[in-house]
Design an enzyme around this catalytic site. Structure first.
Site, mmCIF file in Angstrom:
data_model
loop_
_atom_site.group_PDB
_atom_site.id
_atom_site.type_symbol
_atom_site.label_atom_id
_atom_site.label_comp_id
_atom_site.label_asym_id
_atom_site.label_seq_id
_atom_site.Cartn_x
_atom_site.Cartn_y
_atom_site.Cartn_z
ATOM 1 N N SER A 288 0.814 -1.216 0.000
ATOM 2 C CA SER A 288 0.000 0.000 0.000
ATOM 3 C C SER A 288 0.847 1.266 0.000
ATOM 4 O O SER A 288 0.303 2.365 0.000
ATOM 5 C CB SER A 288 -0.932 0.015 1.216
ATOM 6 O OG SER A 288 -0.178 -0.020 2.418
ATOM 7 N N HIS B 230 -1.803 -2.254 -6.479
ATOM 8 C CA HIS B 230 -2.372 -1.968 -5.165
ATOM 9 C C HIS B 230 -3.891 -2.063 -5.241
ATOM 10 O O HIS B 230 -4.566 -1.175 -5.774
ATOM 11 C CB HIS B 230 -1.943 -0.579 -4.689
ATOM 12 C CG HIS B 230 -2.509 -0.215 -3.356
ATOM 13 N ND1 HIS B 230 -2.817 1.082 -2.994
ATOM 14 C CD2 HIS B 230 -2.846 -0.991 -2.283
ATOM 15 C CE1 HIS B 230 -3.320 1.085 -1.765
ATOM 16 N NE2 HIS B 230 -3.341 -0.157 -1.327
ATOM 17 N N GLU C 125 -4.479 0.535 -8.241
ATOM 18 C CA GLU C 125 -3.390 1.412 -8.645
ATOM 19 C C GLU C 125 -2.281 0.565 -9.252
ATOM 20 O O GLU C 125 -1.837 -0.414 -8.647
ATOM 21 C CB GLU C 125 -2.835 2.171 -7.433
ATOM 22 C CG GLU C 125 -3.796 3.161 -6.811
ATOM 23 C CD GLU C 125 -3.231 3.823 -5.563
ATOM 24 O OE1 GLU C 125 -3.555 4.991 -5.322
ATOM 25 O OE2 GLU C 125 -2.455 3.164 -4.822
ATOM 26 N N ASN D 36 -3.387 6.716 -0.757
ATOM 27 C CA ASN D 36 -2.894 6.829 0.612
ATOM 28 C C ASN D 36 -2.074 8.098 0.834
ATOM 29 O O ASN D 36 -2.027 8.627 1.944
ATOM 30 C CB ASN D 36 -2.068 5.603 0.997
ATOM 31 C CG ASN D 36 -2.946 4.415 1.312
ATOM 32 O OD1 ASN D 36 -4.098 4.565 1.681
ATOM 33 N ND2 ASN D 36 -2.404 3.225 1.156
#
Length: 526
Positions: A120, A141, A153, A191
């Site tokens: 992540s 991801h 992603e 994130n």
């Protein structure tokens, strides 16, 4: 259907979810873990989920059983490597563990095998350097729960080849996902760009707001599906802290400085819903979060029949129309009513210390302070932060000396006209605009650094976080000049460099790329 083999390493929540979507997409899948009982339990769970989907009519019983038959499990890495076109690693977030795994797999896999890490936020370049094929290593991801979340992603490491990138994009699309592409940088798109949302929410909590007021403001005022503090409780506060500390360590940037309150919660074991305590409380047997402290209770004095709205600007006319429709006698002189809605500059000469003043669309806290002082604590701020999202939601902010009866009178007015609101202490920027402008600013930094393009950033944040709009869509609706003004105000008011505006944002404002009203911003509206 494809006979291509995909191996998934790790049978936890993410690994099992990835394996499930792969078999449903027609791939033969081998799932590996170091514990036989654990990997078999994950296999059984996947079978239950797929059969449940068939019971709901999402696929036929024959399709379900065929998908289940395509999944095998093992504890043997050599079996994983044999004939695999892709190996997707979904083990725990540890760079040494991931590098060691890739080194061992490089010795076992055929030359054509490609590697994907579901990390992540760890560096794909560093992971890829551990094996002998960095050009064939990429980030994939996925988001939890993998079968439900549409986003993936695809992250390009420093040596990832274009051929590997194209293959990874195609794989994500075959799995039914919306693919966004980004360069290798700490925490990737979602994130990273989401960091200031959680951090500003946590700082607002430290500044005296309740968790439920912050979350309510962002759900109603910004169209978030769930408030950031409740989201953090669900995902685990300790996980959010680890992600924040990682990017802060990598960059040293004050935008990512962890909040002290977060460390206190983690150290005391109050890490969210699973622990029973986090930003909210979670009593046994209850699915709904319980506030840790109540919102302020205000008295409800009798509303006057007459309300003053001085001025002839658009907002004054809007309020006169709304209040007139609600049955109030609306006048323009501030001396003719015990309740005045101030839509322009506060005129000190017209004040009356028996009158309640509600100052709207206010940025300068000095003006509110002067109004509160002159009226002996009978002034409040009444802001509709993003009217293009919800023009019937307000933040009712109270200076430190505000009389409860004064705030109660304005709250009673909002209740009468059936508007939603939160009651908060006076904090710089309020809730919604402060959080959304920090989000926009982070996205602008990411854009100027070449992390991803405008469309992929917006798509990632909407699908990955269930936000009503992407950060650049928020910006174009608000007006980039208004976003810049808010960031400059916050930086000056707090003295904190975390609010320094991105150069990209300044350049766009100077070039009159101001958003929707100007016809061009991050998007073109010609």
């Amino acid at each position: 259907m494809s006979n291509e083999k995909i191996s998934v390493i790790g049978s936890g929540t993410m690994g099992a979810g990835i394996a499930q979507v792969c078999v449903l997409a027609g791939f033969d899948v081998t799932m590996q873990d170091i514990n036989q009982a654990q990997v078999e339990a994950a296999q059984s769970q996947i079978a239950r989920f797929i059969r449940r989907a068939a019971e709901k009519g999402q696929l036929t019983q024959a399709e379900a059983e065929a998908a289940i038959s395509r999944l095998s499990v093992t504890t043997d890495l050599a079996q994983v490597a044999e004939g695999a076109s892709w190996i997707i690693e979904a083990i725990y977030e540890s760079m040494p563990a991931k590098r060691d795994l890739l080194t061992r797999l490089s010795e076992l896999c055929p030359p054509e095998t490609r590697f994907a890490s579901n990390t992540s936020g760890l560096s794909i370049s560093e992971i890829g350097a551990a094996g002998d094929r960095p050009a064939q290593t990429v980030g994939l991801h996925f988001f939890n729960p993998v079968p439900l979340m549409k986003l993936v992603e695809v992250i390009q490491g420093g040596e990832t080849s274009q051929e590997t990138m194209e293959a990874a994009i195609a794989l994500g699309q075959k799995l039914g996902k919306t693919v966004v592409v980004c360069q290798d940088a700490p925490n990737f798109i979602v994130n990273r760009i989401n960091r200031p949302v959680g951090l500003e929410a946590q700082r607002l909590l430290e500044e005296g707001l309740t968790a439920q007021a912050i979350d309510k403001a962002l759900v109603l005022g910004a169209n978030f599906k769930m408030g950031p503090l409740q989201t953090s409780d669900l995902s685990g506060i300790h996980i959010g802290l680890a992600v924040t500390e990682n990017i802060f360590k990598e960059t040293g940037d004050p935008r990512y400085r962890p909040v002290g309150l977060l460390r206190q919660l983690v150290r005391s074991g109050q890490t969210g819903k699973k622990a029973g305590k986090g930003f909210y409380l979670y009593p046994a047997g209850s699915e709904n979060p319980v506030p840790r402290k109540p919102d302020p209770e205000l008295p409800r004095p009798t509303l006057p029949d007459r309300i003053a709205v001085p001025g002839d600007d658009y907002e004054a006319l809007w309020w006169r129309g709304k209040l007139g429709q609600a049955g109030f006698d609306v006048v323009s002189s501030p001396l003719e009513s015990p309740l005045v809605l101030v839509t322009g500059p506060f005129e000190a000469a017209n004040y009356n210390n028996q009158t309640v003043y509600a100052l709207t669309n206010l940025l300068d806290p000095d003006q509110l302070g002067e109004a509160s002082r002159l009226s002996e604590g009978r002034a409040v701020s009444l802001q509709s932060p993003l009217p293009f999202i919800h023009d019937k939601f307000f933040e009712l902010a109270l200076p430190m000396d505000t009389h409860p009866e004064a705030a109660g009178l304005v709250a009673a007015l909002l209740d009468r006209i059936n508007y939603k609101y939160i009651v908060i202490p006076q904090v710089p920027g309020g809730v919604v605009k402060r959080v959304i402008c920090a989000l926009i600013n982070e996205a602008a930094f990411a854009l100027q650094e070449g992390l991803a393009n405008v469309q992929d950033i917006d798509q990632a944040m909407k699908l990955g976080m269930n936000y009503g709009l992407g950060p650049f869509e928020y910006a174009d609706q608000m007006g980039l000049d208004q976003v810049l003004e808010m960031l400059e105000f916050l930086q000056k008011e707090t003295g904190d460099p975390r609010f320094r505006p991105a150069l990209k944002l300044r350049q766009m404002v100077r070039s009159h790329h101001l958003g929707l009203e100007a016809g061009r911003g991050f998007y073109s509206y010609n």
